[in-house]
Design an enzyme around this catalytic site. Structure first.
Site, PDB file in Angstrom:
ATOM      1  CE  LYS A  42      -3.975   1.576   2.692  1.00 11.73           C
ATOM      2  NZ  LYS A  42      -4.684   1.337   3.953  1.00 11.73           N
ATOM      3  NE  ARG A  92     -14.486   6.195  10.697  1.00 16.49           N
ATOM      4  CZ  ARG A  92     -13.611   6.060   9.711  1.00 16.49           C
ATOM      5  NH1 ARG A  92     -12.796   7.038   9.405  1.00 16.49           N
ATOM      6  NH2 ARG A  92     -13.542   4.947   9.017  1.00 16.49           N
ATOM      7  CB  SER A 130      -5.956   8.477   7.567  1.00 17.59           C
ATOM      8  OG  SER A 130      -5.812   8.280   8.952  1.00 17.59           O
TER       9      SER A 130
HETATM   10  O1  PNS Z   1      -6.653   1.536  10.054  1.00 22.09           O
HETATM   11  P1  PNS Z   1      -6.940   0.404   9.110  1.00 22.09           P
HETATM   12  O2  PNS Z   1      -6.087   0.532   7.874  1.00 22.09           O
HETATM   13  O3  PNS Z   1      -8.396   0.265   8.809  1.00 22.09           O
HETATM   14  O4  PNS Z   1      -6.458  -0.954   9.859  1.00 22.09           O
HETATM   15  C1  PNS Z   1      -6.673  -2.228   9.308  1.00 22.09           C
HETATM   16  C2  PNS Z   1      -5.930  -3.328  10.127  1.00 22.09           C
HETATM   17  C3  PNS Z   1      -4.458  -2.988  10.262  1.00 22.09           C
HETATM   18  C4  PNS Z   1      -6.546  -3.423  11.492  1.00 22.09           C
HETATM   19  C5  PNS Z   1      -6.117  -4.680   9.371  1.00 22.09           C
HETATM   20  O5  PNS Z   1      -5.791  -4.487   8.029  1.00 22.09           O
HETATM   21  C6  PNS Z   1      -5.278  -5.816   9.949  1.00 22.09           C
HETATM   22  O6  PNS Z   1      -5.496  -6.245  11.055  1.00 22.09           O
HETATM   23  N1  PNS Z   1      -4.282  -6.291   9.169  1.00 22.09           N
HETATM   24  C7  PNS Z   1      -3.366  -7.336   9.579  1.00 22.09           C
HETATM   25  C8  PNS Z   1      -3.541  -8.629   8.785  1.00 22.09           C
HETATM   26  C9  PNS Z   1      -4.651  -9.470   9.367  1.00 22.09           C
HETATM   27  O7  PNS Z   1      -4.614  -9.912  10.491  1.00 22.09           O
HETATM   28  N2  PNS Z   1      -5.683  -9.691   8.539  1.00 22.09           N
HETATM   29  C10 PNS Z   1      -6.851 -10.451   8.900  1.00 22.09           C
HETATM   30  C11 PNS Z   1      -7.853  -9.544   9.611  1.00 22.09           C
HETATM   31  S1  PNS Z   1      -9.402 -10.286   9.667  1.00 22.09           S
END
Ligand code: PNS
Length: 162
Positions: A42, A92, A130
């Site tokens: 990303k 939110r 963000s």
């Molecule tokens: O602030 P964000 O970008 O919405 O956060 C998303 C986040 C980091 C919480 C999510 O992408 C995540 O937990 N990624 C790690 C990989 C993972 O565990 N994926 C399975 C989640 S069900």
């Protein structure tokens, strides 16, 4: 037993909405670990190191029980490694709920020991993200009051380099 929570996210950049959730999480947990996802796939405005530094300088003095870290791989594996019982996510609007519910249930399936806790930010942060902050800022709109002042300063520096 010490109660430890992970507050995961991209934090690109941290907003007042994130700080609001951290403040609320501090009332519930002895220790809160703000965990920045390392996601090479990303494109981000700030590098992970820059985000660690910005979050650290905003949080270290104000919240002694908060630390900042990075993680990759599965969130639940990271939570287990850090000895955390909970994952905190901010909600939110209803629109967040569907995606958050999916993630929470998937995480529960992967590791039933880790509980997801949803916290509601203040109403004035309910439209804040963000992504929108970056868009408004890059188009010359004001983001004062939505993002901490030192972060706006860093965003100005970024934009002037482009
Ligand atoms: O602030 P964000 O970008 O919405 O956060 C998303 C986040 C980091 C919480 C999510 O992408 C995540 O937990 N990624 C790690 C990989 C993972 O565990 N994926 C399975 C989640 S069900």
């Amino acid at each position: 037993m010490e109660r430890r929570a992970i507050y995961p996210g991209s934090f690109d950049p941290v907003t007042n909405g994130h700080l609001d959730i951290i403040q609320r999480a501090c009332k519930l947990f002895d220790e809160v670990i703000v965990a920045i996802l390392v996601n090479p796939g990303k494109t981000a405005m700030f590098s992970v190191d820059e985000r660690v530094e910005m979050l650290g300088s905003l949080l270290n003095a104000r919240f002694p029980q908060v630390s900042v870290d990075t993680f990759d791989g599965l969130l639940v594996d990271y939570a287990l490694r850090r000895g955390a019982q909970a994952v905190v996510r901010g909600i939110r609007a209803i629109s967040d709920y569907e995606y958050e519910l999916q993630m929470a249930l998937m995480n529960r399936r992967l590791n039933p020991q880790v509980e997801t806790v949803f916290l509601m930010s203040a109403e004035e942060n309910s439209y804040l993200s963000s992504r929108l902050v970056k868009e408004v800022f890059s188009l010359g709109g004001s983001i004062t009051g939505l993002v901490p002042e030192p972060v706006i300063e860093r965003m100005r520096e970024k934009l002037s380099k482009h």
